[in-house]
Design a protein around this motif. Structure first.
Motif, PDB file in Angstrom:
ATOM      1  N   GLU A   1      45.137  21.488  20.874  1.00 23.70           N
ATOM      2  CA  GLU A   1      44.009  21.458  21.799  1.00 23.70           C
ATOM      3  C   GLU A   1      44.213  22.585  22.814  1.00 23.70           C
ATOM      4  O   GLU A   1      45.345  22.967  23.090  1.00 23.70           O
ATOM      5  CB  GLU A   1      43.908  20.122  22.550  1.00 23.70           C
ATOM      6  CG  GLU A   1      43.337  18.987  21.727  1.00 23.70           C
ATOM      7  CD  GLU A   1      44.394  18.156  21.024  1.00 23.70           C
ATOM      8  OE1 GLU A   1      44.041  17.395  20.118  1.00 23.70           O
ATOM      9  OE2 GLU A   1      45.582  18.266  21.379  1.00 23.70           O
TER      10      GLU A   1
ATOM     11  N   GLU B   1      41.048  24.745  29.648  1.00 20.35           N
ATOM     12  CA  GLU B   1      40.611  25.821  30.535  1.00 20.35           C
ATOM     13  C   GLU B   1      40.285  25.221  31.899  1.00 20.35           C
ATOM     14  O   GLU B   1      39.540  24.243  31.982  1.00 20.35           O
ATOM     15  CB  GLU B   1      39.361  26.483  29.953  1.00 20.35           C
ATOM     16  CG  GLU B   1      38.730  27.522  30.844  1.00 20.35           C
ATOM     17  CD  GLU B   1      37.452  28.099  30.251  1.00 20.35           C
ATOM     18  OE1 GLU B   1      37.190  29.268  30.492  1.00 20.35           O
ATOM     19  OE2 GLU B   1      36.717  27.360  29.543  1.00 20.35           O
TER      20      GLU B   1
ATOM     21  N   THR C   1      38.165  24.856  35.017  1.00 18.73           N
ATOM     22  CA  THR C   1      36.764  25.185  35.250  1.00 18.73           C
ATOM     23  C   THR C   1      36.425  25.217  36.731  1.00 18.73           C
ATOM     24  O   THR C   1      35.828  26.158  37.201  1.00 18.73           O
ATOM     25  CB  THR C   1      35.821  24.189  34.530  1.00 18.73           C
ATOM     26  OG1 THR C   1      36.208  22.859  34.866  1.00 18.73           O
ATOM     27  CG2 THR C   1      35.878  24.372  33.027  1.00 18.73           C
TER      28      THR C   1
ATOM     29  N   ARG D   1      38.172  21.970  31.088  1.00 16.78           N
ATOM     30  CA  ARG D   1      37.394  21.812  29.853  1.00 16.78           C
ATOM     31  C   ARG D   1      38.386  21.895  28.706  1.00 16.78           C
ATOM     32  O   ARG D   1      39.362  22.630  28.777  1.00 16.78           O
ATOM     33  CB  ARG D   1      36.375  22.943  29.775  1.00 16.78           C
ATOM     34  CG  ARG D   1      35.524  22.930  28.538  1.00 16.78           C
ATOM     35  CD  ARG D   1      34.508  24.037  28.596  1.00 16.78           C
ATOM     36  NE  ARG D   1      33.402  23.583  29.438  1.00 16.78           N
ATOM     37  CZ  ARG D   1      32.337  24.312  29.724  1.00 16.78           C
ATOM     38  NH1 ARG D   1      32.232  25.539  29.274  1.00 16.78           N
ATOM     39  NH2 ARG D   1      31.370  23.814  30.465  1.00 16.78           N
TER      40      ARG D   1
ATOM     41  N   GLY E   1      39.034  21.618  24.154  1.00 14.54           N
ATOM     42  CA  GLY E   1      38.532  21.642  22.790  1.00 14.54           C
ATOM     43  C   GLY E   1      39.709  21.822  21.848  1.00 14.54           C
ATOM     44  O   GLY E   1      40.859  21.691  22.258  1.00 14.54           O
TER      45      GLY E   1
ATOM     46  N   ASN F   1      30.261  17.588  25.461  1.00 14.48           N
ATOM     47  CA  ASN F   1      29.423  18.624  24.873  1.00 14.48           C
ATOM     48  C   ASN F   1      28.498  17.926  23.881  1.00 14.48           C
ATOM     49  O   ASN F   1      28.842  17.713  22.729  1.00 14.48           O
ATOM     50  CB  ASN F   1      30.274  19.685  24.176  1.00 14.48           C
ATOM     51  CG  ASN F   1      29.452  20.821  23.624  1.00 14.48           C
ATOM     52  OD1 ASN F   1      28.221  20.766  23.601  1.00 14.48           O
ATOM     53  ND2 ASN F   1      30.134  21.846  23.158  1.00 14.48           N
TER      54      ASN F   1
ATOM     55  N   TYR G   1      36.143  28.179  21.353  1.00 13.96           N
ATOM     56  CA  TYR G   1      36.476  28.313  22.774  1.00 13.96           C
ATOM     57  C   TYR G   1      35.250  28.383  23.684  1.00 13.96           C
ATOM     58  O   TYR G   1      35.383  28.259  24.889  1.00 13.96           O
ATOM     59  CB  TYR G   1      37.329  29.559  23.002  1.00 13.96           C
ATOM     60  CG  TYR G   1      38.652  29.509  22.284  1.00 13.96           C
ATOM     61  CD1 TYR G   1      39.614  28.573  22.628  1.00 13.96           C
ATOM     62  CD2 TYR G   1      38.926  30.391  21.245  1.00 13.96           C
ATOM     63  CE1 TYR G   1      40.836  28.518  21.969  1.00 13.96           C
ATOM     64  CE2 TYR G   1      40.142  30.347  20.582  1.00 13.96           C
ATOM     65  CZ  TYR G   1      41.090  29.411  20.942  1.00 13.96           C
ATOM     66  OH  TYR G   1      42.288  29.356  20.286  1.00 13.96           O
ATOM     67  N   GLU G   2      34.090  28.620  23.133  1.00  9.12           N
ATOM     68  CA  GLU G   2      32.905  28.737  23.976  1.00  9.12           C
ATOM     69  C   GLU G   2      31.941  27.584  23.686  1.00  9.12           C
ATOM     70  O   GLU G   2      31.959  26.577  24.368  1.00  9.12           O
ATOM     71  CB  GLU G   2      32.219  30.099  23.763  1.00  9.12           C
ATOM     72  CG  GLU G   2      33.005  31.274  24.345  1.00  9.12           C
ATOM     73  CD  GLU G   2      34.082  31.815  23.414  1.00  9.12           C
ATOM     74  OE1 GLU G   2      34.012  31.581  22.179  1.00  9.12           O
ATOM     75  OE2 GLU G   2      35.021  32.461  23.917  1.00  9.12           O
TER      76      GLU G   2
ATOM     77  N   TRP H   1      33.369  23.688  22.800  1.00  9.71           N
ATOM     78  CA  TRP H   1      34.201  22.863  23.694  1.00  9.71           C
ATOM     79  C   TRP H   1      33.813  21.391  23.526  1.00  9.71           C
ATOM     80  O   TRP H   1      32.730  21.083  23.046  1.00  9.71           O
ATOM     81  CB  TRP H   1      34.070  23.317  25.155  1.00  9.71           C
ATOM     82  CG  TRP H   1      32.710  23.141  25.748  1.00  9.71           C
ATOM     83  CD1 TRP H   1      31.667  24.012  25.679  1.00  9.71           C
ATOM     84  CD2 TRP H   1      32.231  22.009  26.487  1.00  9.71           C
ATOM     85  NE1 TRP H   1      30.574  23.499  26.329  1.00  9.71           N
ATOM     86  CE2 TRP H   1      30.880  22.275  26.837  1.00  9.71           C
ATOM     87  CE3 TRP H   1      32.799  20.800  26.886  1.00  9.71           C
ATOM     88  CZ2 TRP H   1      30.109  21.384  27.565  1.00  9.71           C
ATOM     89  CZ3 TRP H   1      32.034  19.917  27.623  1.00  9.71           C
ATOM     90  CH2 TRP H   1      30.704  20.212  27.956  1.00  9.71           C
TER      91      TRP H   1
ATOM     92  N   GLU I   1      34.819  17.773  29.449  1.00  8.28           N
ATOM     93  CA  GLU I   1      35.306  18.219  30.745  1.00  8.28           C
ATOM     94  C   GLU I   1      35.950  17.012  31.420  1.00  8.28           C
ATOM     95  O   GLU I   1      35.413  15.903  31.357  1.00  8.28           O
ATOM     96  CB  GLU I   1      34.173  18.778  31.600  1.00  8.28           C
ATOM     97  CG  GLU I   1      33.688  20.114  31.094  1.00  8.28           C
ATOM     98  CD  GLU I   1      32.629  20.748  31.963  1.00  8.28           C
ATOM     99  OE1 GLU I   1      32.156  20.124  32.935  1.00  8.28           O
ATOM    100  OE2 GLU I   1      32.258  21.895  31.650  1.00  8.28           O
TER     101      GLU I   1
END
Length: 132
Positions: A15, A18, A20, A26, A28, A82, A97-98, A101, A104
């Protein structure tokens, strides 16, 4: 070769995390993980508001090959999912990665301390090189 982003933190279970905002992250699955799984067909995530604990199972991800567990990289409360993954789980393959995800999380403790328990990008690169 799988993409590993320098500004992220990683787990041994593949996993990524990031930062935020202050106190939130966040997460993923990594590019390496989505390549290993193959075509993603379903993602089951925890509910918004759910309390999660680092290392605990928080959902599953299903591909045409297998079903794998998802694990919490940090301890905290799920703030947001998401929702696009419900109808288009293949976003995990296309953009892990964008657009791919998953959740959060509001971290209940010190963010730096929580992130310090995870792997750096360089440590994760070494881990995946050993597994390839």
């Amino acid at each position: 070769m799988s993409e590993v982003k320098q500004q992220l933190w990683y787990t041994e279970e593949h996993e990524w995390v990031e930062r935020t905002e202050a106190g939130t992250v966040r997460m993923g699955i990594t590019d390496f993980a989505q390549h290993q799984l193959g075509d993603i067909v379903f993602v089951e995530l925890p509910a918004e508001g759910a309390a999660i604990a680092q290392g605990a199972e928080i959902g599953t991800i299903e591909s045409v090959k297998t079903v794998s567990d998802l694990f919490a990289p940090v301890t905290g409360t799920v703030l947001r999912l998401n929702e696009a993954l419900e109808s288009t789980p293949e976003l995990v393959n296309e953009s892990p990665y964008e657009k791919g995800w998953m959740i959060e999380v509001e971290i209940g403790s010190d963010v730096e301390e929580a992130l310090g328990k995870l792997l750096t990008a360089d440590e994760y690169k070494k881990l995946t090189a050993d597994e390839s």
